[in-house]
Design an enzyme around this catalytic site. Structure first.
Site: not given
Ligand code: F6P
Length: 318
Positions: A11, A72, A103, A125, A127, A129, A171
Site C-alpha cells: 500500500g 502487491r 512487512d 506504511t 499502519d 504496525d 489493519r
Molecule cells: O496497509 C495499508 C492499508 O491502507 C491498510 O490500513 C488497509 O487495511 C489496507 O492497506 C487497504 O488495502 P487496499 O488499498 O488494497 O484496499
C-alpha cells in the site's frame, strides 16, 4: 557496489516520494548509479526499470503517493518469480536494492538477499504496525488526515447531539485510531489491542449524555470491526442517533507532513550508507528519535508493541 535500485511495494504511504528522492540523491552524491523500479516486485519481474537522475526526483518531496507506482505481487511469492527477479537485477547489473514498504515487502527483500542481492528495507506504511520502529513513513500524515476529518465531524455531531463513529485504517494495528483519538479528543477509542464491551460502551455514552456531553466521538480501528454495524447497535441500545463514517483511502493520500518528510529523508540516506558499507538484509527505523538499522528477521520477529500509557491518557482526558 556500483549500481543500486529503489522500489515501492504494498500500500502506498505519504512520504514514499521523499524516501525515493533521498535514496536517489544520496546515491548520486556518493557516485553510485541509481535506477527506479516501477510497480514494485511485479514491475521488477517484468524489467520495468529506468535510470534515475537528480532531476527525476525534483518537485516530489511534497507529493503523496509514489512516482514509482506500487503493487502487491502474488507471483513474486513463488520461488520461480523471485529467481526471475534476480535474473532481471543481474541483467541490469544492479547489486543493491532499497525496498520501501511494509512487512510483506520486507519478507520479499529478505528472500532476494538470500539469492545474492544486497537489500535494505525502509518502513513505508500508514499502519505503523512494524514493532521494531517507533514510526513508519506515512503514519503521521495519515493521523493528521484523520484529525482534520474528526474536527469536521465534531461540528456536525455537536449540532445534532449525535454519536459519531469513525472507522480508520491500520489493519490489525490500532495506532492510527489511538493517536488520532487522543489528539482529536475522542470520548472512546476502540482498538484490536484492547477489545471492548458493547454494554459498557453504551452505558458510558448514556452517562456522558446525562453529564451534558453534546456529542460522543468514537474512534474505531478497522481491525476490530466495522463502523456501520457498531453504529446500528449503539443506536438500538442507547436510543441516541448514531452515524458511521468510514474514512477509507483518503488516509493514504495527501502531502506528507514535515515529520514524514524528515523521517523519509533520514531513512533514505541511511539505506544508501548501509549498501555502500556492504550491508544487506537489514531494515531501517527509528527508536527514541535516533535512526537505527537491524537484521530483517530480527526486526520482523519482534513482539507487537502497544502504548498503554497513551491509551490511559486518552481515557483520562476524554
Ligand atoms: O496497509 C495499508 C492499508 O491502507 C491498510 O490500513 C488497509 O487495511 C489496507 O492497506 C487497504 O488495502 P487496499 O488499498 O488494497 O484496499
Amino acid at each position: 557496489m556500483k549500481t543500486i535500485a529503489v522500489l515501492t511495494s504494498g500500500g502506498d504511504a505519504p512520504g514514499m516520494n521523499a524516501a525515493i528522492r533521498a535514496v536517489v540523491r544520496t546515491a548520486l552524491d556518493k557516485n553510485l548509479n541509481v535506477m527506479g523500479i516501477k510497480r514494485g516486485y511485479s514491475g521488477l519481474m517484468n524489467g520495468e526499470i529506468v535510470p534515475m537522475q537528480r532531476s527525476s526526483v525534483a518537485d516530489i518531496i511534497q507529493r503523496g503517493g509514489t512516482i514509482l507506482k506500487t503493487a502487491r505481487s502474488k507471483e513474486f511469492k513463488t520461488e520461480e518469480g523471485r529467481k526471475r527477479a534476480v535474473n532481471i537485477l543481474k541483467t541490469f547489473r544492479i547489486d543493491g536494492l532499497v525496498v520501501i514498504g511494509g512487512d510483506g515487502s520486507f519478507r520479499g527483500a529478505n528472500e532476494l538477499s538470500k539469492l545474492g542481492i544486497a537489500t535494505i528495507g525502509l518502513p513505508g506504511t500508514i499502519d505503523n504496525d512494524l514493532a521494531y520502529t517507533d514510526f513508519t513513513i506515512g503514519f503521521d500524515t495519515a493521523v493528521n488526515t484523520v484529525l482534520d476529518a474528526i474536527n469536521k465531524l465534531r461540528d456536525t455531531s455537536t449540532s445534532h447531539e449525535r454519536v459519531s463513529i469513525v472507522e480508520v485504517m491500520g489493519r490489525n494495528c490500532g495506532d492510527i485510531a489511538l493517536y488520532s483519538g487522543l489528539a482529536g479528543g475522542a470520548e472512546n477509542i476502540i482498538l484490536p489491542e484492547k477489545g471492548y464491551d458493547e454494554q459498557e460502551l453504551c452505558r458510558g455514552i448514556l452517562e456522558a449524555k446525562m453529564k451534558g456531553k453534546m456529542h460522543n466521538l468514537i474512534l474505531l480501528a478497522e481491525g476490530i470491526g466495522g463502523a456501520e454495524a457498531l453504529a446500528e447497535k449503539v443506536e438500538n441500545i442507547t436510543g441516541i442517533e448514531t452515524r458511521a463514517t468510514k474514512l477509507g483511502h483518503i488516509q493514504r493520500g495527501g502531502s506528507p507532513t514535515c515529520s514524514d518528510r524528515i523521517l523519509a529523508s533520514r531513512f533514505g540516506y541511511r539505506a544508501v550508507e548501509l549498501l555502500e558499507q556492504g550491508k544487506s538484509s537489514r531494515v531501517v527505523g527509528t527508536r527514541n528519535g535516533k535512526v537505527i538499522d537491524l537484521d530483517i528477521d530480527e526486526a520482523l520477529s519482534q513482539p507487537r508493541r502497544f502504548d498503554e500509557k497513551l491509551y490511559e491518557i486518552a481515557y483520562a482526558l476524554a
